[in-house]
Design a protein around this motif. Sequence first.
Motif, PDB file in Angstrom:
ATOM      1  N   SER A 185     -32.011   0.296 -42.917  1.00 33.73           N
ATOM      2  CA  SER A 185     -32.078   1.758 -42.893  1.00 33.73           C
ATOM      3  C   SER A 185     -30.691   2.352 -42.706  1.00 33.73           C
ATOM      4  N   VAL A 186     -30.261   3.132 -43.707  1.00 33.09           N
ATOM      5  CA  VAL A 186     -28.984   3.846 -43.648  1.00 33.09           C
ATOM      6  C   VAL A 186     -29.209   5.214 -44.282  1.00 33.09           C
ATOM      7  N   GLY A 187     -29.359   6.234 -43.462  1.00 36.74           N
ATOM      8  CA  GLY A 187     -29.645   7.558 -43.991  1.00 36.74           C
ATOM      9  C   GLY A 187     -28.425   8.351 -44.386  1.00 36.74           C
ATOM     10  N   PHE A 188     -27.263   7.961 -43.849  1.00 37.31           N
ATOM     11  CA  PHE A 188     -26.035   8.707 -44.094  1.00 37.31           C
ATOM     12  C   PHE A 188     -24.868   7.835 -43.641  1.00 37.31           C
ATOM     13  N   THR A 189     -23.673   8.180 -44.075  1.00 39.09           N
ATOM     14  CA  THR A 189     -22.477   7.449 -43.675  1.00 39.09           C
ATOM     15  C   THR A 189     -21.528   8.312 -42.851  1.00 39.09           C
ATOM     16  N   ASP A 190     -21.908   9.549 -42.558  1.00 38.45           N
ATOM     17  CA  ASP A 190     -21.098  10.474 -41.771  1.00 38.45           C
ATOM     18  C   ASP A 190     -20.965   9.940 -40.347  1.00 38.45           C
ATOM     19  N   ALA A 191     -19.745   9.606 -39.930  1.00 38.84           N
ATOM     20  CA  ALA A 191     -19.525   8.967 -38.625  1.00 38.84           C
ATOM     21  C   ALA A 191     -19.876   9.888 -37.465  1.00 38.84           C
ATOM     22  N   GLU A 192     -19.521  11.164 -37.567  1.00 40.18           N
ATOM     23  CA  GLU A 192     -19.811  12.095 -36.479  1.00 40.18           C
ATOM     24  C   GLU A 192     -21.315  12.286 -36.310  1.00 40.18           C
ATOM     25  N   LEU A 193     -22.032  12.402 -37.408  1.00 40.83           N
ATOM     26  CA  LEU A 193     -23.479  12.559 -37.344  1.00 40.83           C
ATOM     27  C   LEU A 193     -24.110  11.304 -36.746  1.00 40.83           C
ATOM     28  N   TRP A 194     -23.647  10.132 -37.168  1.00 43.07           N
ATOM     29  CA  TRP A 194     -24.176   8.873 -36.636  1.00 43.07           C
ATOM     30  C   TRP A 194     -24.023   8.804 -35.121  1.00 43.07           C
ATOM     31  N   THR A 201     -27.184   2.577 -32.242  1.00 39.80           N
ATOM     32  CA  THR A 201     -27.259   1.714 -33.426  1.00 39.80           C
ATOM     33  C   THR A 201     -25.882   1.228 -33.847  1.00 39.80           C
ATOM     34  N   PRO A 202     -25.825   0.124 -34.594  1.00 37.09           N
ATOM     35  CA  PRO A 202     -24.569  -0.241 -35.242  1.00 37.09           C
ATOM     36  C   PRO A 202     -24.166   0.853 -36.231  1.00 37.09           C
ATOM     37  N   ALA A 203     -22.886   0.987 -36.465  1.00 38.73           N
ATOM     38  CA  ALA A 203     -22.391   2.001 -37.387  1.00 38.73           C
ATOM     39  C   ALA A 203     -22.941   1.756 -38.789  1.00 38.73           C
ATOM     40  N   PRO A 204     -23.078   2.805 -39.600  1.00 35.60           N
ATOM     41  CA  PRO A 204     -23.611   2.632 -40.954  1.00 35.60           C
ATOM     42  C   PRO A 204     -22.872   1.585 -41.771  1.00 35.60           C
ATOM     43  N   GLU A 205     -21.538   1.529 -41.646  1.00 33.49           N
ATOM     44  CA  GLU A 205     -20.802   0.543 -42.437  1.00 33.49           C
ATOM     45  C   GLU A 205     -21.124  -0.891 -42.008  1.00 33.49           C
ATOM     46  N   ARG A 206     -21.453  -1.084 -40.739  1.00 35.60           N
ATOM     47  CA  ARG A 206     -21.843  -2.426 -40.275  1.00 35.60           C
ATOM     48  C   ARG A 206     -23.220  -2.788 -40.818  1.00 35.60           C
ATOM     49  N   ARG A 207     -24.102  -1.825 -40.906  1.00 39.82           N
ATOM     50  CA  ARG A 207     -25.418  -2.094 -41.497  1.00 39.82           C
ATOM     51  C   ARG A 207     -25.291  -2.438 -42.976  1.00 39.82           C
ATOM     52  N   VAL A 228     -32.816  11.427 -44.367  1.00 42.33           N
ATOM     53  CA  VAL A 228     -31.920  12.461 -44.866  1.00 42.33           C
ATOM     54  C   VAL A 228     -32.185  13.682 -43.993  1.00 42.33           C
ATOM     55  N   ILE A 229     -31.164  14.122 -43.257  1.00 43.66           N
ATOM     56  CA  ILE A 229     -31.345  15.158 -42.239  1.00 43.66           C
ATOM     57  C   ILE A 229     -30.943  16.515 -42.813  1.00 43.66           C
ATOM     58  N   PRO A 230     -31.889  17.439 -42.933  1.00 40.30           N
ATOM     59  CA  PRO A 230     -31.589  18.746 -43.528  1.00 40.30           C
ATOM     60  C   PRO A 230     -30.428  19.460 -42.839  1.00 40.30           C
ATOM     61  N   PHE A 231     -29.574  20.040 -43.650  1.00 40.89           N
ATOM     62  CA  PHE A 231     -28.454  20.878 -43.235  1.00 40.89           C
ATOM     63  C   PHE A 231     -27.354  20.123 -42.486  1.00 40.89           C
ATOM     64  N   LEU A 232     -27.550  18.844 -42.232  1.00 41.11           N
ATOM     65  CA  LEU A 232     -26.544  18.045 -41.535  1.00 41.11           C
ATOM     66  C   LEU A 232     -26.104  16.832 -42.347  1.00 41.11           C
ATOM     67  N   GLY A 233     -26.991  16.323 -43.183  1.00 40.67           N
ATOM     68  CA  GLY A 233     -26.652  15.142 -43.960  1.00 40.67           C
ATOM     69  C   GLY A 233     -27.107  15.207 -45.394  1.00 40.67           C
ATOM     70  N   ASP A 234     -27.368  16.417 -45.901  1.00 46.25           N
ATOM     71  CA  ASP A 234     -27.973  16.540 -47.230  1.00 46.25           C
ATOM     72  C   ASP A 234     -27.111  17.257 -48.254  1.00 46.25           C
ATOM     73  N   SER A 235     -25.839  17.478 -47.967  1.00 47.62           N
ATOM     74  CA  SER A 235     -24.996  18.144 -48.961  1.00 47.62           C
ATOM     75  C   SER A 235     -24.765  17.199 -50.137  1.00 47.62           C
ATOM     76  N   GLN A 238     -22.270  14.542 -49.268  1.00 45.69           N
ATOM     77  CA  GLN A 238     -22.765  13.529 -48.344  1.00 45.69           C
ATOM     78  C   GLN A 238     -23.713  12.559 -49.038  1.00 45.69           C
ATOM     79  N   LEU A 239     -24.592  13.086 -49.869  1.00 44.55           N
ATOM     80  CA  LEU A 239     -25.512  12.206 -50.592  1.00 44.55           C
ATOM     81  C   LEU A 239     -24.747  11.270 -51.519  1.00 44.55           C
ATOM     82  N   ARG A 240     -23.738  11.793 -52.183  1.00 41.32           N
ATOM     83  CA  ARG A 240     -22.943  10.953 -53.084  1.00 41.32           C
ATOM     84  C   ARG A 240     -22.216   9.854 -52.309  1.00 41.32           C
ATOM     85  N   ALA A 241     -21.636  10.213 -51.179  1.00 46.63           N
ATOM     86  CA  ALA A 241     -20.903   9.229 -50.382  1.00 46.63           C
ATOM     87  C   ALA A 241     -21.840   8.119 -49.896  1.00 46.63           C
ATOM     88  N   THR A 242     -23.033   8.495 -49.484  1.00 43.81           N
ATOM     89  CA  THR A 242     -23.978   7.504 -48.968  1.00 43.81           C
ATOM     90  C   THR A 242     -24.473   6.589 -50.069  1.00 43.81           C
TER      91      THR A 242
END
Length: 345
Positions: A185-194, A201-207, A228-235, A238-242
């Motif tokens: 499970s990796v919903g986003f790669t934004d470090a601050e949001l994580w 949890t382990p960081a997204p890049e570790r997953r 996918v978290i509305p208004f925080l991880g759905d731009s 952000q979707l492209r990066a993930t």
Amino acid sequence: MRWENLALESDHSRADAALFGADAVTTRTFDTPEFRGITFHEIRARSIINRVPGASRMPFEWTVNPYRGCSHACVYCFARKTHSYLDLDTGLGFDSQIVVKVNAPELVRRQLGSRRWLGEHIAMGTNVDCYQRAEGRYRLMPGIIGALRDHANPFSILTKGTLILRDLELLKQAAAVTDVGISVSVGFTDAELWRTVEPGTPAPERRLEVVRTLGEHDIGCGVLMAPVIPFLGDSPAQLRATVGAIAAAGATSVTPLVLHLRPGAREWFMAWLARHHPHLVRRYERLYADGAYAPKWYQRRITRQVHELAEEYGIGPTRAGMPRRIREPEPAGPPPTEPVQLSLL
């Protein structure tokens, strides 16, 4: 469900009766950095292979959950509600009061050997993560996977934990004799949001490194892009990066799932939102005004965007010969009374 329904005869020391109302519980704390502030309640469960209620609309019928509560501390985790069945707190208590079914491996082996068991698919990681930090100490999964391997019983695992790589050799052995599906499970790669919504949890890049490593050992791994978290991880950015990071890790598939907020999780998440992003509270109240799920138009928009990006990056459907992945059906109505949906979402 009450505590006494999870326990066998009492041969353990007494735990806090006000919390559990049972004698067959051993309560432990460990003074190590990774477990500081966490209490473990060890029980001997009556059974471990559980049937999923038909109303759940899940693509599997049987689960194994060796733990209750989760040190991942994801603020959106729907399984928080299940702690209330044991009269435990669904907020900080869910993050720090971990129930450990210490006899899970022997129970799995016994139930798989029963004449009544028909060898059906078993899903793990569907309530709380079976590779959360507690697994590093209790080591329940090697015995469980070993039993599934020995009975050639198909299974799948959904996790946010990197500890699954400890059991890589067992997974390879199991995959040689039965259908094994792994999803991370990796919903986003934004470090601050994580750091704020999934602090344990382990960081997204570790997953994603888990995805890459499994693939290098011929164990295909899909990614559940959730939540996918509305208004925080759905731009769009952000979707492209993930999706780009998921593709680079060699995932066999990507399945997006928008945040859902059931009772228990909803209150905890909204309190977090009010502290960290108070300007979004009203927008969330409007978006989730009709219940636990975001509107279908929003879900479809996210799904379309992610699928278009996946096609662009060359992430196709699961290839022939690859293990099954966990697939989440689109919600068709209100959630079932008993929460059984993937808790990592």
